[in-house]
Motif scaffolding. Structure first.
Motif, PDB file in Angstrom:
ATOM      1  N   TYR A 183      -5.457   1.631   5.741  1.00  0.00           N
ATOM      2  CA  TYR A 183      -4.596   1.921   4.591  1.00  0.00           C
ATOM      3  C   TYR A 183      -3.313   2.595   5.061  1.00  0.00           C
ATOM      4  O   TYR A 183      -2.213   2.242   4.628  1.00  0.00           O
ATOM      5  CB  TYR A 183      -5.333   2.825   3.607  1.00  0.00           C
ATOM      6  N   ILE A 184      -3.448   3.577   5.944  1.00  0.00           N
ATOM      7  CA  ILE A 184      -2.284   4.307   6.433  1.00  0.00           C
ATOM      8  C   ILE A 184      -1.325   3.383   7.167  1.00  0.00           C
ATOM      9  O   ILE A 184      -0.105   3.427   6.960  1.00  0.00           O
ATOM     10  CB  ILE A 184      -2.739   5.455   7.353  1.00  0.00           C
ATOM     11  N   ARG A 185      -1.851   2.520   7.995  1.00  0.00           N
ATOM     12  CA  ARG A 185      -0.998   1.631   8.793  1.00  0.00           C
ATOM     13  C   ARG A 185      -0.277   0.608   7.927  1.00  0.00           C
ATOM     14  O   ARG A 185       0.784   0.113   8.284  1.00  0.00           O
ATOM     15  CB  ARG A 185      -1.827   0.930   9.865  1.00  0.00           C
ATOM     16  N   SER A 186      -0.867   0.298   6.791  1.00  0.00           N
ATOM     17  CA  SER A 186      -0.242  -0.702   5.924  1.00  0.00           C
ATOM     18  C   SER A 186       0.551  -0.090   4.782  1.00  0.00           C
ATOM     19  O   SER A 186       1.063  -0.807   3.915  1.00  0.00           O
ATOM     20  CB  SER A 186      -1.321  -1.626   5.335  1.00  0.00           C
ATOM     21  N   TYR A 187       0.684   1.257   4.779  1.00  0.00           N
ATOM     22  CA  TYR A 187       1.353   1.936   3.681  1.00  0.00           C
ATOM     23  C   TYR A 187       2.844   1.616   3.661  1.00  0.00           C
ATOM     24  O   TYR A 187       3.540   1.718   4.673  1.00  0.00           O
ATOM     25  CB  TYR A 187       1.148   3.454   3.794  1.00  0.00           C
ATOM     26  N   HIS A 188       3.348   1.244   2.484  1.00  0.00           N
ATOM     27  CA  HIS A 188       4.766   0.897   2.332  1.00  0.00           C
ATOM     28  C   HIS A 188       5.362   1.588   1.106  1.00  0.00           C
ATOM     29  O   HIS A 188       6.214   1.037   0.431  1.00  0.00           O
ATOM     30  CB  HIS A 188       4.940  -0.620   2.202  1.00  0.00           C
ATOM     31  N   GLY A 189       4.917   2.805   0.857  1.00  0.00           N
ATOM     32  CA  GLY A 189       5.393   3.538  -0.307  1.00  0.00           C
ATOM     33  C   GLY A 189       6.653   4.327  -0.019  1.00  0.00           C
ATOM     34  O   GLY A 189       7.572   3.840   0.645  1.00  0.00           O
ATOM     35  N   HIS A 190       6.695   5.559  -0.479  1.00  0.00           N
ATOM     36  CA  HIS A 190       7.859   6.416  -0.323  1.00  0.00           C
ATOM     37  C   HIS A 190       8.279   6.465   1.147  1.00  0.00           C
ATOM     38  O   HIS A 190       7.464   6.748   2.032  1.00  0.00           O
ATOM     39  CB  HIS A 190       7.526   7.820  -0.835  1.00  0.00           C
ATOM     40  N   VAL A 193       7.476   9.597   3.668  1.00  0.00           N
ATOM     41  CA  VAL A 193       6.140  10.157   3.629  1.00  0.00           C
ATOM     42  C   VAL A 193       5.669  10.515   5.036  1.00  0.00           C
ATOM     43  O   VAL A 193       5.930   9.803   6.002  1.00  0.00           O
ATOM     44  CB  VAL A 193       5.165   9.167   2.953  1.00  0.00           C
ATOM     45  N   ILE A 198       0.715  11.215   2.971  1.00  0.00           N
ATOM     46  CA  ILE A 198      -0.139  10.025   3.025  1.00  0.00           C
ATOM     47  C   ILE A 198      -1.527  10.352   2.481  1.00  0.00           C
ATOM     48  O   ILE A 198      -2.095   9.588   1.689  1.00  0.00           O
ATOM     49  CB  ILE A 198      -0.237   9.495   4.467  1.00  0.00           C
ATOM     50  N   VAL A 201      -1.349  10.604  -1.323  1.00  0.00           N
ATOM     51  CA  VAL A 201      -1.268   9.290  -1.967  1.00  0.00           C
ATOM     52  C   VAL A 201      -2.632   8.615  -1.959  1.00  0.00           C
ATOM     53  O   VAL A 201      -3.105   8.103  -2.989  1.00  0.00           O
ATOM     54  CB  VAL A 201      -0.226   8.398  -1.262  1.00  0.00           C
ATOM     55  N   TYR A 202      -3.287   8.619  -0.809  1.00  0.00           N
ATOM     56  CA  TYR A 202      -4.577   7.930  -0.701  1.00  0.00           C
ATOM     57  C   TYR A 202      -5.629   8.560  -1.609  1.00  0.00           C
ATOM     58  O   TYR A 202      -6.293   7.869  -2.384  1.00  0.00           O
ATOM     59  CB  TYR A 202      -5.065   7.939   0.744  1.00  0.00           C
TER      60      TYR A 202
END
Length: 257
Positions: A183-190, A193, A198, A201-202
């Motif tokens: 999830y962290i590696r694919s995160y594309h939010g703010h 961050v 992170i 968010v998770y």
């Protein structure tokens, strides 16, 4: 018992990490392995690794009870390559750095330990089949405004008061099972961050995977936990500003076991 700490090219960080390690040794009654992740800088080699190795050689530590090992930080290159964020981001990839470890405690190098960490380990008994980690809220009450609740924070955060990831009790088996690193590696939010954001968010989207710890396991100034200072188990180093901690200084600095 496994304890993780990260430190990078800064003399203050090196000295703080030394004080943290000595404070753990001064309070532990349980065989403890401390894993120090670092950036392999000359500063850390000179001001932390070499002094610790000298303490080991001088038999300062009871090696049947206490082990310290060093590991160069391994943050996936495809995730982030900014040097100044290595220390910050390393904690979100602890499972990647230590694939054979099932449980552990992460402590930011700005903290000092006042009570035996085995008492924190006991909270693993309260973990459910979905619990990945345990940590404290960013502030303990709605009357204490923090970086998340001030109204100026642009990203998502764990409701109602946010999470603080400076101290975490972790089940790495669940971390891997539920794909937290993926999830962290694919995160594309703010875009700005960092590690704590992170986690916020998770866990905002997976609230059944985090356990709230009593604030005494992560005491910081102005969080609503100030009154718990003298019952604190882990306290941020700037707690010295509160005064009345001098009597514990010997334990903090490892002068006495």
């Amino acid at each position: 018992m496994n304890v993780f700490v990260t430190t990078c090219a800064d003399i203050l960080q090196a000295r703080s990490t030394m004080a943290l390690i000595r404070s753990i040794y001064g309070t532990t009654t349980t065989p403890t392995h401390i894993y120090v992740s670092h950036d392999n800088s000359d500063i850390i080699q000179k001001h932390l690794i070499a002094p610790l190795q000298n303490l080991v050689k001088s038999q300062f530590f009871d090696l049947s009870l206490f082990i310290v090992s060093f590991h160069v930080i391994s943050v996936p290159k495809d995730f982030n390559s900014q040097k100044e964020q290595l220390c910050s981001l390393s904690r979100v990839f602890l499972d990647n750095e230590h694939p054979n470890i099932d449980y552990g405690i992460y402590i930011d190098n700005s903290y000092l330990v006042r009570k035996d960490l085995k008492n924190m380990y006991n909270y693993l008994q309260s973990f459910t089949e979905t619990t990945i980690a345990a940590m404290v809220w960013e502030s303990e009450s709605a009357t204490k405004t923090n970086m998340y609740t001030s109204g100026n924070y642009e990203g998502s955060f764990y409701q109602p008061n946010g999470l603080n990831s400076d101290v975490m009790l972790i089940d790495f088996g669940k971390w891997r099972k539920f794909g937290l690193s993926q999830y962290i590696r694919s995160y594309h939010g703010h875009p700005h961050v960092l590690d704590q954001e992170i986690f916020n968010v998770y866990f905002q989207g997976h609230q059944n995977q985090v356990l709230r710890l009593p604030c005494t396991w992560n005491v910081r100034m102005n969080t609503g936990c100030d009154k718990e200072l003298f019952q604190s188990s882990i306290v941020r180093g700037d707690g010295y500003k509160w005064g009345n901690l001098d009597k514990d200084m010997a334990t903090y600095l490892g002068v006495s076991k």
